[in-house]
Design an enzyme around this catalytic site. Structure first.
Site, mmCIF file in Angstrom:
data_model
loop_
_atom_site.group_PDB
_atom_site.id
_atom_site.type_symbol
_atom_site.label_atom_id
_atom_site.label_comp_id
_atom_site.label_asym_id
_atom_site.label_seq_id
_atom_site.Cartn_x
_atom_site.Cartn_y
_atom_site.Cartn_z
ATOM 1 N N ASP A 1 36.508 43.368 52.350
ATOM 2 C CA ASP A 1 36.831 41.955 52.455
ATOM 3 C C ASP A 1 36.742 41.423 53.880
ATOM 4 O OD1 ASP A 1 37.248 42.213 49.806
ATOM 5 O OD2 ASP A 1 39.340 41.594 49.802
ATOM 6 N N CYS B 1 39.534 50.272 50.758
ATOM 7 C CA CYS B 1 39.614 48.819 50.874
ATOM 8 C C CYS B 1 40.156 48.168 49.599
ATOM 9 C CB CYS B 1 38.249 48.243 51.226
ATOM 10 S SG CYS B 1 38.336 46.552 51.870
ATOM 11 N N LYS C 1 39.883 46.020 46.857
ATOM 12 C CA LYS C 1 39.601 46.028 45.423
ATOM 13 C C LYS C 1 39.353 47.424 44.892
ATOM 14 C CE LYS C 1 39.970 41.735 46.026
ATOM 15 N NZ LYS C 1 40.090 41.863 47.489
ATOM 16 N N CYS D 1 43.248 47.738 56.598
ATOM 17 C CA CYS D 1 43.964 46.769 57.435
ATOM 18 C C CYS D 1 45.464 47.074 57.452
ATOM 19 C CB CYS D 1 43.722 45.360 56.929
ATOM 20 S SG CYS D 1 41.984 44.877 57.006
ATOM 21 N N GLU E 1 38.488 34.908 48.545
ATOM 22 C CA GLU E 1 39.680 34.752 49.383
ATOM 23 C C GLU E 1 39.376 33.744 50.483
ATOM 24 O OE1 GLU E 1 40.770 38.574 50.850
ATOM 25 O OE2 GLU E 1 41.602 39.233 48.942
ATOM 26 N N SER F 1 43.840 36.046 51.004
ATOM 27 C CA SER F 1 43.989 37.408 51.503
ATOM 28 C C SER F 1 45.466 37.750 51.601
ATOM 29 C CB SER F 1 43.353 37.505 52.887
ATOM 30 O OG SER F 1 43.794 38.648 53.572
#
Length: 574
Positions: A88, A129, A131, A201, A451, A477
Site C-alpha cells: 500500500d 503487508c 492485505k 509499517c 485508501e 489507511s
C-alpha cells in the site's frame, strides 16, 4: 517429543502420493530430491508473500526456511510457495491503489488453487503487508486444513530530529512541504531515515492491526505478532509455527473450529483496544464469510462500541510496534482485556489450548506505559467507531483514537475521484469547516476501494486536520488520523446516498452518538435518486473489471464469492 505418525488414507495428499497409479506424480517429487519416506509423509504448504516490492515482505523467505524446518522435524514434508502482494505504501495516492484490496482476493484465491492443485494437507502462512494478512487467513478458513498463521514482523522505527518516525510522517511531510513549513532538503532527510529495516509499517496501521487479530482469533501462536522483522526471535516463532501445524494435523483441529463467532468478537475487541485500523472492520467480515459466520461491519462496530481503548500507539498515540513488543506485546494487551471481561477465554487456539489457558503463563507488565490496564483506559470506548444514518444506511467507520474532535457539521465539497480532492488539497483550495467528500471509490465504483492516506496525511501536514472532515465510500489507511469517515455504504456506484450529494449539502458527523447524516429530507433524497445515473469506469477489461463484476458490499467485507454457507464440500475432506 515423539514424532507422530499419520494415516495418509485420511489426508488430501493421498491423491498425489499413494498407490501404483500415482507413480507419475511421485516421479516429480523424486526429481526435487525427496526420498520415499518424505513423499509418504503429510505434505504441508508453507506460503509466504515474499517479494522485493517493499520492506514489508523482504524478510519472509528467511522465516519460511525456519517454518519448513519445524514442519520437517515434526513428521511433515514442507512444500514452499509464494503468492503476490500489493504494497500500500507504494501503491498509495495513484491508480495503483485500486489493486490493493483486489490483491486480498487474489492472494486467497491463489493459495486455494495451489493447495487444491497439489493436495496439501496443512498450511503455514507468513505475511507482511496489509492485505496479505487477511488474504492468507481467508484462504486457511476456506480450505479448512490445519493451519497456523504468522506475521512477518514490523519495521524498526526511524529517527528524525530526536523522535521516532514512520512512513506516515513522510506522507504528512508532503503536506507540510506544500504548506511551506518544510523545505525540500528536510523532506529528503526525513524520507531517507523513516524506514530503516525490513518489516511492515511500524504504527498500529493495518498490518500490525491484523497481526494482532491473528493472535486474538487464535490462528497464530501467542506472542508471535510482536517481534520486529529483523529480530532472530522471529525465526524461532516460525520454527514453532511449523511444529504447531503438525500438532494440529495430529489432533485433527481445523481453522473453522478455532475461528468461531466468539473468536471473531475477540479479534474486534483487540482492534478497538489497540486503536487499530478501520480496515479491521472490512477484513473481519470477510474472514467470517470464509467460515460461514454472519459477522458484518455493523456487528464489528457494536463490539468496538463496548471496548476500551488502551494501547497508546501511532498514528493517534505516541508509540510504535517495537515499543509495544518491548512492553510485552499482544499477551500483555490480551491479559488485561481477559481479566476485565472483554475477551472470551474459552476459545480454542492453534496451541490446542484455550485463550485463557494460553494467557495463564503471562502477567501484566506495570513497568511500561504503552498499554494501559483495561480498567484504566485511555478512553472508555474503542479507538474505532461505527456510524449509521441517512447518509450511511449500511454503516461507516471512523478511527477516533487520538482524535480530539468527534463531531462536525459543515457544507459538503464533493469530488468524484481521490485525485481531484488531492489536487484541491495540495492547492489549499478548501475552506475551514467543509466536509470533503470523495465518492465513486468503493469496491465496485473504484473499482478496488482505494485508501486515501495521501489526501488525509497532506491535510494533517498542512495543519488543518482538525478544521475539516472527510468522508468516502473508499477506505482510509490505518495511518490516517483526524475526523475521516470511510466505508460509507451503500457506495455511490450502486446509487448509495453519498452519490446523491451536492456541494453545499450540510453533513453531520457525530462519533459520540454514531451518526452520519445529511440534512436532506427523504423526499429530497428520493428526487435526487430518480435523477441519478450509474457511471462506468475506465476499467472495462482485466482483473479490475472482473473484480467489479463480482465484489459485494463493504458491510459484508467486499467479498467476491458466496462463502462457506454455500459450499457443498470442504477441501479438507476430499
Amino acid at each position: 517429543m515423539d514424532t507422530p505418525t499419520f494415516d495418509k488414507r485420511k489426508l488430501p495428499s493421498r491423491h498425489v502420493t499413494e498407490g501404483p497409479e500415482r507413480a507419475p506424480h511421485r516421479s516429480y517429487y523424486y526429481a526435487m530430491g525427496l526420498g520415499d519416506e518424505e513423499i509418504h509423509r503429510p505434505l504441508v504448504g508453507v506460503v509466504t508473500t515474499w517479494n522485493e516490492a517493499a520492506p514489508c515482505n523482504i524478510a519472509l523467505s528467511r522465516q519460511a526456511q525456519a517454518a519448513k524446518a519445524g514442519v520437517a522435524g515434526s513428521g511433515g514434508t514442507p512444500r514452499e510457495f509464494t503468492t503476490i502482494t500489493v504494497t500500500d505504501g507504494i501503491a498509495m495516492g495513484h491508480q495503483g491503489m485500486k489493486s490493493s484490496l483486489v490483491s486480498r482476493e487474489v492472494i486467497a484465491d491463489s493459495v486455494e488453487l495451489t493447495v487444491r492443485g497439489h493436495c496439501y494437507d496443512a498450511l503455514v502462512g507468513i505475511a507482511g503487508c496489509d492485505k496479505s494478512l487477511p488474504g492468507l487467513m481467508m484462504a486457511m478458513l476456506r480450505l479448512n486444513v490445519p493451519s497456523v498463521f504468522m506475521y512477518g514482523g514490523s519495521i524498526l522505527p526511524g529517527r528524525f530530529q530526536n523522535r521516532d518516525v514512520t512512513v506516515v510522517d513522510v506522507f504528512e511531510a508532503v503536506g507540510r512541504h506544500s504548506a511551506g513549513t518544510m523545505d525540500e532538503d528536510e523532506l529528503t532527510a526525513l524520507e531517507c531515515v523513516a524506514c530503516p529495516s525490513a518489516g511492515s509499517c511500524g504504527g498500529q496501521f493495518t498490518a500490525n492491526t491484523m497481526a494482532c487479530v491473528s493472535e486474538a482469533m487464535g490462528l497464530a501462536l501467542p506472542g508471535s505478532a510482536g517481534a520486529p522483522a529483523p529480530y532472530e526471535s522471529r525465526d524461532a516463532f516460525a520454527h514453532a509455527s511449523g511444529e504447531a501445524v503438525m500438532d494440529l494435523l495430529a489432533r485433527g483441529l481445523r481453522p473453522r473450529e478455532i475461528v468461531t463467532r466468539a473468536a471473531l468478537e475477540n479479534a474486534a475487541v483487540v482492534v478497538a483496544a489497540s486503536g487499530g485500523s478501520t480496515n479491521g472492520a472490512l477484513h473481519l467480515p470477510a474472514i467470517a464469510h470464509e467460515a460461514g459466520i454472519e459477522f458484518d461491519m455493523l456487528d464489528v462496530c457494536e463490539v468496538f462500541r463496548k471496548t476500551p481503548y488502551i494501547a497508546d500507539l501511532k498514528p493517534g498515540g505516541r508509540y510504535v510496534a517495537k515499543d509495544m513488543y518491548e512492553a510485552g506485546g499482544m499477551p500483555v494487551l490480551m491479559k488485561t482485556l481477559l481479566e476485565n471481561g472483554y475477551l472470551n477465554g474459552d476459545c480454542v487456539t492453534v496451541t490446542g489450548k484455550t485463550l485463557a489457558e494460553n494467557m495463564a503463563q503471562f502477567t501484566f507488565n506495570d513497568d511500561q506505559d504503552v498499554i494501559r490496564r483495561a480498567d484504566k483506559p485511555l478512553s472508555p470506548t474503542g479507538g474505532v467507531v461505527g456510524l449509521t444514518g441517512n447518509l450511511a444506511p449500511d454503516g461507516a467507520v471512523v478511527k477516533v483514537a487520538g482524535t480530539k474532535k468527534l463531531t462536525h457539521r459543515g457544507p459538503a465539497r464533493v469530488f468524484d475521484t481521490e485525485e481531484a480532492c488531492f489536487d484541491a488539497v495540495m492547492r489549499r483550495d478548501y475552506k475551514p469547516g467543509e466536509v470533503l467528500v470523495i465518492r465513486y471509490e468503493g469496491p465496485k465504483g473504484g473499482p478496488g476501494m482505494r485508501e486515501m492516506l495521501s489526501t488525509t496525511a497532506a491535510l494533517s501536514g498542512q495543519g488543518v486536520g482538525d478544521e475539516l472532515a472527510l468522508i468516502t465510500d473508499g477506505r482510509f489507511s490505518g495511518g490516517t488520523r483526524g475526523l475521516c469517515v470511510g466505508h460509507v455504504g451503500p457506495e455511490a456506484a450502486v446509487g448509495g446516498p453519498i452519490g446523491l450529494l451536492a456541494d453545499g449539502d450540510v453533513i453531520v458527523i457525530n462519533a459520540d452518538k454514531g451518526v452520519l447524516e445529511v440534512e436532506l429530507t427523504e423526499a429530497e433524497l428520493e428526487d435526487r435518486r430518480k435523477a441519478w445515473k450509474a457511471r462506468t469506469t475506465d476499467y472495462q477489461s482485466g482483473t479490475l473489471w472482473k473484480y467489479a463484476q463480482t465484489v459485494g458490499d463493504t458491510r459484508h467485507g467486499a467479498v467476491t464469492h458466496p462463502g462457506a454457507r454455500a459450499e457443498t464440500h470442504c477441501y479438507a475432506d476430499i
